[in-house]
Design an enzyme around this catalytic site. Sequence first.
Site, short mmCIF file in Angstrom:
data_model
loop_
_atom_site.label_atom_id
_atom_site.label_comp_id
_atom_site.label_asym_id
_atom_site.label_seq_id
_atom_site.Cartn_x
_atom_site.Cartn_y
_atom_site.Cartn_z
N ASP A 76 0.73 -1.12 -0.08
CA ASP A 76 0.17 -0.01 -0.12
C ASP A 76 0.85 1.42 0.06
O ASP A 76 1.94 1.37 0.52
CB ASP A 76 -0.98 0.09 1.19
CG ASP A 76 -0.20 -0.07 2.48
OD1 ASP A 76 0.97 -0.73 2.66
OD2 ASP A 76 -0.40 0.95 3.46
N GLU A 77 0.47 2.35 -0.44
CA GLU A 77 0.90 3.76 -0.28
C GLU A 77 2.25 3.57 -0.51
O GLU A 77 3.13 4.50 0.20
CB GLU A 77 0.40 4.08 1.03
CG GLU A 77 -0.94 4.34 1.42
CD GLU A 77 -0.98 4.67 2.76
OE1 GLU A 77 -2.02 5.69 2.88
OE2 GLU A 77 -0.48 4.06 3.53
C1 ACM Z 1 -3.64 1.23 4.56
O1 ACM Z 1 -4.39 1.65 5.14
N1 ACM Z 1 -2.60 1.99 3.91
C2 ACM Z 1 -3.86 -0.06 4.09
#
Ligand code: ACM
Length: 517
Positions: A331-332
């Site tokens: 993620d991110e």
């Molecule tokens: C997330 O909340 N960055 C998975």
Amino acid sequence: MRHFQKKIFFIAVFMLMMISGCNPPQPVFSLDEMPFIPLPLSLAPSHEVISVDAIQSIRTVGADEQLLLMAQNFKIFWKKHTEKELIFSDNTTDNDHAVTLKIVNDFSTQHEAYKLKIASDEILVEGKTAEGVFRGLKTLEQLVVISKLHGKINFLSLPGGEITDQPTYAYRGAMLDVARHFFSVADVKRYIDLLSIYKINFLHFHLSDDQGWRIEIKSLPKLTEIGGQTEVGGGNGGFYTQEDFKELVKYAADRFITIVPEIDLPGHTNAALASYAELNCDGKAKALYTGIKVGFSSLCIDKEVTYDFVDNVIREISEISPGPYFHIGGDESLVTPEEDYNRFMDRTLAIVKKHNKIPMGWYELITADIPDETLLQYWAKTEDFSKVIPKNTKILISAASYNYLDMKYDSITTLGLFWAGYLPVKKAYDWDPKTLIPDLDSKQIIGLEAPLWSETIEDFDDITYMAFPRIIGHAEIGWTDSSHRKWEDYANRLSFHGRLLEALKVKFYSTNEINWK
Ligand code: ACM
């Protein structure tokens, strides 16, 4: 009650018992009125009643180690709540006055299915597997505890009848972020105990992030020597040795909860980049980070040492994680160009496979070439996800605006964050994973998971305050089919669980959405 009144009261109860021929007193709830959470699939009350005094022994049918452990734990539970000692019985034919735990293989196609039968002189918990028996025992334990806590007199009796039950979703999870703040082995065990009451069966550990590396990797000791030494706000941090981790895996497995380890890659990696200079493209170690920003770190995609690092980490953790999944985050990764991200993920997915795990990742993984067996965890942007829903993968729902336990309940909640909106108890319960994401085939949904990110969560009371009672609602969404769920009915049942949490000394948010009993 004053002493004299108390005496009269007990004499009256005693005389009532004599008149009624020593029949046990009526239970507090009939079986179909019992405020079980999650709500079982089918409840058939009978006219029978069993007094706890009528139960004298516990026995297991089938020599199963797990059943024996459950029987031992149930003996302790029974003593605590009824002050009565159960004896172990090895009588395989006579079930009179016994609690019987039994595996019946042809019982159902679902491995967690169980039947709980309460008659006037015996209690039977049957399951397709030991896991099924365990889920049934948790139903029985709720029956005992809630009857006791809401009973008006000291004599405990239970309502007769039969419950047949099985879950809607195979994956009913919680996630704990031990990277932003670290939580001790004892805290995690207590959380596992609470999750097991509500039939949650996966605990996902977010073991690494910018602020901390929380698991010993023997071939890379600086990850914990350096990367484990702080946390958000500059506290001391901490980490699990591999022995600690194995202890948690076993503790969870004894409660039929599977641990899912996550190492978040290639972003959210500042703690690793601070520990080993060579993981950085410029060869310089980063400073440790104790703030709460996201999206600023990345492993160096073009360096071979990055893949040696990933391989060692995934190998060592996989060796001590008997569960099927290895979560690689994803993620991110906002400073990793998409093409680099996809190249990195292709190699990392192959490494997970080499170590015999099923890859799991946050939904951003959809841009990479993911194998069909990958489990994708949907968390935030429905728009992004709906554009590219992979057709052959399973999806785990962790929608930020419904599942994230770190979202504040309301404007006066002091802990937590707010970026996905307030999440009051009704909103956390009153939705259906099947209809959340337009165009997603509901057959792809494996279940749901409630993450608790810990930027603002510092101790065990903070964990439970944000998790309870919302996670109880998530547990029911995972277990009970949406056609049997109604907010008003759930709110009424939940109102009886406050005393249960209080009895366990669990700090929870006693929201005024619920008329607590
Ligand atoms: C997330 O909340 N960055 C998975």
